[in-house]
Design a protein around this motif. Structure first.
Motif, PDB file in Angstrom:
ATOM      1  N   ARG A  62      31.662  33.805  52.664  1.00 22.35           N
ATOM      2  CA  ARG A  62      31.832  33.406  51.266  1.00 22.35           C
ATOM      3  C   ARG A  62      31.722  31.889  51.173  1.00 22.35           C
ATOM      4  O   ARG A  62      32.348  31.161  51.951  1.00 22.35           O
ATOM      5  CB  ARG A  62      33.184  33.871  50.728  1.00 22.35           C
ATOM      6  CG  ARG A  62      33.290  35.383  50.592  1.00 22.35           C
ATOM      7  CD  ARG A  62      34.508  35.762  49.775  1.00 22.35           C
ATOM      8  NE  ARG A  62      35.751  35.284  50.391  1.00 22.35           N
ATOM      9  CZ  ARG A  62      36.915  35.237  49.743  1.00 22.35           C
ATOM     10  NH1 ARG A  62      36.997  35.605  48.475  1.00 22.35           N
ATOM     11  NH2 ARG A  62      37.991  34.814  50.366  1.00 22.35           N
ATOM     12  N   ALA A 112      40.033  28.255  45.830  1.00 19.24           N
ATOM     13  CA  ALA A 112      38.843  29.000  45.409  1.00 19.24           C
ATOM     14  C   ALA A 112      38.720  30.349  46.100  1.00 19.24           C
ATOM     15  O   ALA A 112      38.302  31.338  45.481  1.00 19.24           O
ATOM     16  CB  ALA A 112      37.595  28.165  45.665  1.00 19.24           C
ATOM     17  N   LEU A 113      39.081  30.408  47.391  1.00 22.00           N
ATOM     18  CA  LEU A 113      38.838  31.625  48.184  1.00 22.00           C
ATOM     19  C   LEU A 113      40.102  32.422  48.486  1.00 22.00           C
ATOM     20  O   LEU A 113      40.026  33.476  49.117  1.00 22.00           O
ATOM     21  CB  LEU A 113      38.159  31.249  49.512  1.00 22.00           C
ATOM     22  CG  LEU A 113      36.806  30.541  49.418  1.00 22.00           C
ATOM     23  CD1 LEU A 113      36.288  30.229  50.812  1.00 22.00           C
ATOM     24  CD2 LEU A 113      35.809  31.388  48.648  1.00 22.00           C
ATOM     25  N   ARG A 115      31.438  31.233  40.110  1.00 20.79           N
ATOM     26  CA  ARG A 115      30.950  32.224  41.069  1.00 20.79           C
ATOM     27  C   ARG A 115      31.200  31.803  42.510  1.00 20.79           C
ATOM     28  O   ARG A 115      31.212  30.615  42.836  1.00 20.79           O
ATOM     29  CB  ARG A 115      29.460  32.504  40.845  1.00 20.79           C
ATOM     30  CG  ARG A 115      28.564  31.334  41.068  1.00 20.79           C
ATOM     31  CD  ARG A 115      27.087  31.738  41.013  1.00 20.79           C
ATOM     32  NE  ARG A 115      26.708  32.313  39.742  1.00 20.79           N
ATOM     33  CZ  ARG A 115      26.336  31.611  38.678  1.00 20.79           C
ATOM     34  NH1 ARG A 115      26.354  30.288  38.729  1.00 20.79           N
ATOM     35  NH2 ARG A 115      25.978  32.208  37.572  1.00 20.79           N
ATOM     36  N   ILE A 116      31.402  32.784  43.365  1.00 18.23           N
ATOM     37  CA  ILE A 116      31.490  32.605  44.806  1.00 18.23           C
ATOM     38  C   ILE A 116      30.277  33.291  45.423  1.00 18.23           C
ATOM     39  O   ILE A 116      29.987  34.452  45.131  1.00 18.23           O
ATOM     40  CB  ILE A 116      32.786  33.224  45.384  1.00 18.23           C
ATOM     41  CG1 ILE A 116      34.019  32.617  44.703  1.00 18.23           C
ATOM     42  CG2 ILE A 116      32.847  33.017  46.889  1.00 18.23           C
ATOM     43  CD1 ILE A 116      34.210  31.150  44.932  1.00 18.23           C
ATOM     44  N   VAL A 174      31.758  28.505  48.458  1.00 18.31           N
ATOM     45  CA  VAL A 174      31.997  27.919  47.134  1.00 18.31           C
ATOM     46  C   VAL A 174      30.871  26.918  46.882  1.00 18.31           C
ATOM     47  O   VAL A 174      30.723  25.954  47.651  1.00 18.31           O
ATOM     48  CB  VAL A 174      33.358  27.192  47.080  1.00 18.31           C
ATOM     49  CG1 VAL A 174      33.635  26.699  45.667  1.00 18.31           C
ATOM     50  CG2 VAL A 174      34.466  28.095  47.565  1.00 18.31           C
ATOM     51  N   GLU A 195      28.255  35.167  48.247  1.00 20.67           N
ATOM     52  CA  GLU A 195      28.639  36.046  49.356  1.00 20.67           C
ATOM     53  C   GLU A 195      27.414  36.517  50.132  1.00 20.67           C
ATOM     54  O   GLU A 195      26.370  36.798  49.550  1.00 20.67           O
ATOM     55  CB  GLU A 195      29.415  37.264  48.844  1.00 20.67           C
ATOM     56  CG  GLU A 195      30.758  36.914  48.222  1.00 20.67           C
ATOM     57  CD  GLU A 195      31.580  38.152  47.905  1.00 20.67           C
ATOM     58  OE1 GLU A 195      31.111  39.269  48.208  1.00 20.67           O
ATOM     59  OE2 GLU A 195      32.681  38.005  47.353  1.00 20.67           O
ATOM     60  N   HIS A 250      32.167  27.310  54.229  1.00 25.05           N
ATOM     61  CA  HIS A 250      32.561  27.710  52.871  1.00 25.05           C
ATOM     62  C   HIS A 250      32.204  26.736  51.747  1.00 25.05           C
ATOM     63  O   HIS A 250      32.473  27.043  50.588  1.00 25.05           O
ATOM     64  CB  HIS A 250      34.079  27.931  52.827  1.00 25.05           C
ATOM     65  CG  HIS A 250      34.576  28.965  53.775  1.00 25.05           C
ATOM     66  ND1 HIS A 250      34.168  30.282  53.725  1.00 25.05           N
ATOM     67  CD2 HIS A 250      35.446  28.869  54.822  1.00 25.05           C
ATOM     68  CE1 HIS A 250      34.781  30.970  54.683  1.00 25.05           C
ATOM     69  NE2 HIS A 250      35.545  30.139  55.372  1.00 25.05           N
TER      70      HIS A 250
END
Length: 416
Positions: free
Chosen positions: A143, A172-173, A133-134, A145, A136, A202
């Protein structure tokens, strides 16, 4: 500033006790029907043995440490100090003087003997805490991590480590921090500013694996210094994972020792945890004849693995592989001995079953208790003590060792 409560609500609740143990466990599906299949199918299925994960006390402690460190890091992102730190990091990214405002000693270590399952425990904990999952936040849109894992460069290059962190963020992003850093040809100081900014925005928790690489490198202390500066400029928590060989390095200076407080682990003991692990692994049999684990096999596995989890798995895997290939089709002490002799030759210098065995020490203690009990019973002959035990007693009680020996065994004095 981002509303961190939204991020914290998106995380799964912290687990403990039996529920945590069940969630951490990874037991691949297995049925005894596979023992009836052809050798090729059984050899392919045998690889599932490497996927088995049985949680231990170490697993629970690592999970708790990582979860709490990540929470502390996320909470800092919504403070006024974080806003000020972003402004300072922007200066550093452009080559200007800047300072660390967030500060904090949010680094810790997970140090343990190679092969005991540190990396597996961390991987299982991270998957349980964050998964893929990220996190937000909509206002302002951010966002994060929850956790990023990077490996310490073999040469402890500071620039290489910083670029690897940016690459992991991009992975990841789907961002372009790494490409931008390469194109700008930033100096190391400027790069620390850029990475600090990216980490503040992040990253929740950063795990740096193979930290023992700093020991034999001239850049080792520089890399630890860069990670310290990253903590001060971003407020993120950093977990450093390595083997015991890095302990003298961290103990050599106060500023290094402060950054290395954390968890330390050695090989498993010959206890209930080891028995549970072996019994679970023993259920995954791919030879035709099913065997039951016995106390003799348990003791043999401990003595020939030294309590190292990866060695136990390799022994059980290779013993079954040999049994299938040779047509012996049974997992017993004979096939285990073959696996140890034929496949584990490089480990023999590190695992010496005849020296310092914990199981053997327990037997000696039991024998000593039995002899003590026998001495209390009148009319019964006390078994002779070993030379080692008598020497220990003489040293402990200040007795004449020769006289003590003469009481137990015949000694003839020879003039020289």
């Amino acid at each position: 500033m981002p509303d961190t409560t939204q991020m914290l609500r998106a995380l799964p609740p912290m687990l403990s006790g039996e529920q945590l143990k069940q969630e951490l466990a990874d037991l691949p599906a297995y049925t005894g029907e596979i023992r009836e299949k052809d050798p090729a199918a059984r050899l392919l299925g045998l690889s599932d043995l490497y996927r088995v994960y049985v949680p231990s006390r170490m697993s629970a402690e690592i999970y708790s440490k990582l979860y709490l460190a990540m929470i502390r890091s996320l909470q800092k992102k919504g403070t006024k100090l974080a806003v000020e730190q972003r402004n300072e990091n922007a200066k550093g990214a452009h080559g200007q003087e800047y300072r660390g405002i967030l500060g904090g000693s949010d680094s810790f270590t997970v140090i343990g003997t190679s092969g005991i399952g540190k990396s597996s425990a961390i991987s299982r904990a991270i998957s349980l805490i964050a998964g893929n999952r990220i996190l937000e936040v909509q206002e302002p849109y951010t966002r994060v991590v929850p956790c990023i894992t990077a490996q310490c460069p073999f040469d402890s290059s500071v620039k290489g480590m910083l670029l690897e962190i940016l690459r992991k963020i991009d992975e990841a992003l789907d961002s372009r921090y790494y490409e931008t850093a390469l194109r700008s040809r930033a100096t190391t100081d400027m790069l620390i500013g850029s990475v600090s900014q990216a980490a503040l925005n992040h990253i929740g928790l950063l795990v740096v694996d193979e930290i023992q690489n700093v020991v034999n490198s001239r850049s080792g202390k520089s890399l630890i210094g860069a990670l310290t500066q990253l903590i001060n400029n971003s407020g993120i928590s950093i977990c450093m994972v390595g083997t015991p060989e890095c302990m003298p390095f961290f103990e050599s200076a106060m500023q290094l020792a402060r950054r290395s407080l954390g968890l330390q682990y050695g090989p498993m003991g010959y206890d209930e945890g080891f028995r549970e692990l072996c019994e679970t692994l023993f259920r995954y049999q791919y030879v035709k004849e099913k065997a039951e684990i016995t106390p003799a096999i348990l003791e043999w596995l401990y003595e020939h693995s030294g309590g190292i989890l990866s060695v136990v798995v390799s022994l059980l895997h290779d013993a079954q592989e040999i049994a299938i290939l040779t047509g012996r089709e049974v997992l017993d002490l004979e096939t285990l001995r073959q696996a140890y002799q034929q496949r584990m030759g490089l480990m023999h210098d590190y695992i010496r079953p005849a020296q310092g065995r914990q199981t053997s020490r327990k037997k000696k203690e039991e024998n000593t208790l039995e002899m003590a009990g026998a001495a209390e019973k009148p009319g019964e002959e006390v078994p002779a003590h070993s030379l080692e035990q008598m020497a220990d007693r003489a040293r402990r009680e200040g007795l004449d060792v020769v006289r003590l020996f003469r009481e137990q065994i015949p000694i003839e004095e020879v003039a020289v």
